[in-house]
Design a protein around this motif. Structure first.
Motif, PDB file in Angstrom:
ATOM      1  N   MET A  82       0.822  -1.199   0.000  1.00 13.63           N
ATOM      2  CA  MET A  82       0.000   0.000   0.000  1.00 13.63           C
ATOM      3  C   MET A  82       0.865   1.262   0.000  1.00 13.63           C
ATOM      4  N   THR A  83       2.002   1.202   0.672  1.00 16.03           N
ATOM      5  CA  THR A  83       2.879   2.370   0.737  1.00 16.03           C
ATOM      6  C   THR A  83       3.328   2.793  -0.658  1.00 16.03           C
ATOM      7  N   LYS A  84       3.615   1.813  -1.523  1.00 16.61           N
ATOM      8  CA  LYS A  84       4.068   2.153  -2.880  1.00 16.61           C
ATOM      9  C   LYS A  84       2.963   2.829  -3.689  1.00 16.61           C
ATOM     10  N   VAL A  85       1.732   2.355  -3.526  1.00 19.91           N
ATOM     11  CA  VAL A  85       0.597   2.945  -4.247  1.00 19.91           C
ATOM     12  C   VAL A  85       0.376   4.374  -3.772  1.00 19.91           C
ATOM     13  N   LYS A  86       0.413   4.595  -2.455  1.00 14.67           N
ATOM     14  CA  LYS A  86       0.246   5.942  -1.913  1.00 14.67           C
ATOM     15  C   LYS A  86       1.373   6.854  -2.386  1.00 14.67           C
ATOM     16  N   THR A  87       2.591   6.324  -2.449  1.00 13.97           N
ATOM     17  CA  THR A  87       3.730   7.113  -2.899  1.00 13.97           C
ATOM     18  C   THR A  87       3.547   7.532  -4.350  1.00 13.97           C
ATOM     19  N   MET A  88       3.101   6.612  -5.190  1.00 14.09           N
ATOM     20  CA  MET A  88       2.903   6.939  -6.605  1.00 14.09           C
ATOM     21  C   MET A  88       1.780   7.968  -6.778  1.00 14.09           C
ATOM     22  N   SER A  89       0.705   7.810  -6.034  1.00 11.18           N
ATOM     23  CA  SER A  89      -0.390   8.775  -6.099  1.00 11.18           C
ATOM     24  C   SER A  89       0.082  10.159  -5.667  1.00 11.18           C
ATOM     25  N   PHE A  90       0.824  10.186  -4.564  1.00 10.63           N
ATOM     26  CA  PHE A  90       1.392  11.433  -4.059  1.00 10.63           C
ATOM     27  C   PHE A  90       2.312  12.062  -5.109  1.00 10.63           C
ATOM     28  N   ALA A  91       3.123  11.246  -5.758  1.00 14.43           N
ATOM     29  CA  ALA A  91       4.076  11.751  -6.752  1.00 14.43           C
ATOM     30  C   ALA A  91       3.356  12.400  -7.935  1.00 14.43           C
ATOM     31  N   VAL A  92       2.322  11.752  -8.437  1.00 15.22           N
ATOM     32  CA  VAL A  92       1.585  12.292  -9.590  1.00 15.22           C
ATOM     33  C   VAL A  92       0.984  13.654  -9.247  1.00 15.22           C
ATOM     34  N   ILE A  93       0.355  13.735  -8.097  1.00 19.28           N
ATOM     35  CA  ILE A  93      -0.233  15.016  -7.681  1.00 19.28           C
ATOM     36  C   ILE A  93       0.862  16.060  -7.496  1.00 19.28           C
ATOM     37  N   ALA A 112       3.809  21.035  -8.661  1.00 20.34           N
ATOM     38  CA  ALA A 112       5.107  21.689  -8.854  1.00 20.34           C
ATOM     39  C   ALA A 112       5.169  22.402 -10.208  1.00 20.34           C
ATOM     40  N   PHE A 113       4.666  21.736 -11.247  1.00 23.23           N
ATOM     41  CA  PHE A 113       4.680  22.364 -12.569  1.00 23.23           C
ATOM     42  C   PHE A 113       3.789  23.605 -12.596  1.00 23.23           C
ATOM     43  N   ILE A 114       2.561  23.459 -12.107  1.00 23.40           N
ATOM     44  CA  ILE A 114       1.599  24.567 -12.165  1.00 23.40           C
ATOM     45  C   ILE A 114       2.092  25.776 -11.376  1.00 23.40           C
ATOM     46  N   VAL A 115       2.590  25.538 -10.174  1.00 19.70           N
ATOM     47  CA  VAL A 115       3.061  26.658  -9.346  1.00 19.70           C
ATOM     48  C   VAL A 115       4.263  27.341  -9.990  1.00 19.70           C
ATOM     49  N   THR A 116       5.234  26.553 -10.441  1.00 17.92           N
ATOM     50  CA  THR A 116       6.432  27.147 -11.052  1.00 17.92           C
ATOM     51  C   THR A 116       6.072  27.886 -12.339  1.00 17.92           C
ATOM     52  N   LEU A 160       4.342  31.154 -11.517  1.00 24.38           N
ATOM     53  CA  LEU A 160       5.248  32.164 -10.976  1.00 24.38           C
ATOM     54  C   LEU A 160       6.230  32.708 -12.005  1.00 24.38           C
ATOM     55  N   THR A 161       6.644  31.842 -12.950  1.00 26.97           N
ATOM     56  CA  THR A 161       7.690  32.252 -13.891  1.00 26.97           C
ATOM     57  C   THR A 161       7.203  32.442 -15.314  1.00 26.97           C
ATOM     58  N   GLY A 162       6.112  31.769 -15.684  1.00 24.56           N
ATOM     59  CA  GLY A 162       5.646  31.814 -17.071  1.00 24.56           C
ATOM     60  C   GLY A 162       6.517  30.992 -18.003  1.00 24.56           C
ATOM     61  N   ASP A 163       7.418  30.205 -17.446  1.00 23.50           N
ATOM     62  CA  ASP A 163       8.366  29.419 -18.235  1.00 23.50           C
ATOM     63  C   ASP A 163       8.031  27.930 -18.107  1.00 23.50           C
ATOM     64  N   GLY A 205       9.162  25.134 -15.358  1.00 21.22           N
ATOM     65  CA  GLY A 205       8.097  24.386 -14.682  1.00 21.22           C
ATOM     66  C   GLY A 205       8.324  22.892 -14.781  1.00 21.22           C
ATOM     67  N   GLY A 206       8.688  22.429 -15.978  1.00 23.21           N
ATOM     68  CA  GLY A 206       8.969  21.003 -16.172  1.00 23.21           C
ATOM     69  C   GLY A 206      10.187  20.543 -15.395  1.00 23.21           C
ATOM     70  N   LEU A 207      11.199  21.382 -15.364  1.00 22.18           N
ATOM     71  CA  LEU A 207      12.417  21.048 -14.621  1.00 22.18           C
ATOM     72  C   LEU A 207      12.118  20.909 -13.129  1.00 22.18           C
ATOM     73  N   MET A 208      11.392  21.871 -12.595  1.00 21.79           N
ATOM     74  CA  MET A 208      11.037  21.809 -11.173  1.00 21.79           C
ATOM     75  C   MET A 208      10.112  20.632 -10.896  1.00 21.79           C
TER      76      MET A 208
END
Length: 70
Positions: free
Chosen positions: A1-12, A17-21, A24-27, A31-34
């Motif tokens: 279960m820990t692996k499934v939760k980790t993957m779900s957490f990672a996707v979100i 991270a992309f949307i916020v970056t 903030l930067t318009g780049d 965004g992809g790098l961050m």
């Protein structure tokens, strides 16, 4: 279960991270790098954090069991 939760957490987290970056930067490149760097590191940390809490929970259950039989 820990692996499934980790993957779900990672996707979100990658998406956030992309949307916020990007917001903030318009780049999109930045965004992809961050989105690739920070969430990857954080997902590994989350996985080990969850494993530690699972172990703590098991230890607490074992101790409660031992106390009940004492």
């Amino acid at each position: 279960m820990t692996k499934v939760k980790t993957m779900s957490f990672a996707v979100i987290h990658f998406n956030v991270a992309f949307i916020v970056t990007y917001a903030l930067t318009g780049d999109a490149f930045l965004g992809g790098l961050m989105a690739a760097i920070e969430p990857t590191i954080n997902s590994f940390a989350y996985f080990f954090h969850e494993k530690a809490w699972d172990e703590k929970k098991q230890n607490n259950e074992y101790e409660a069991e031992q106390t009940a039989y004492a």
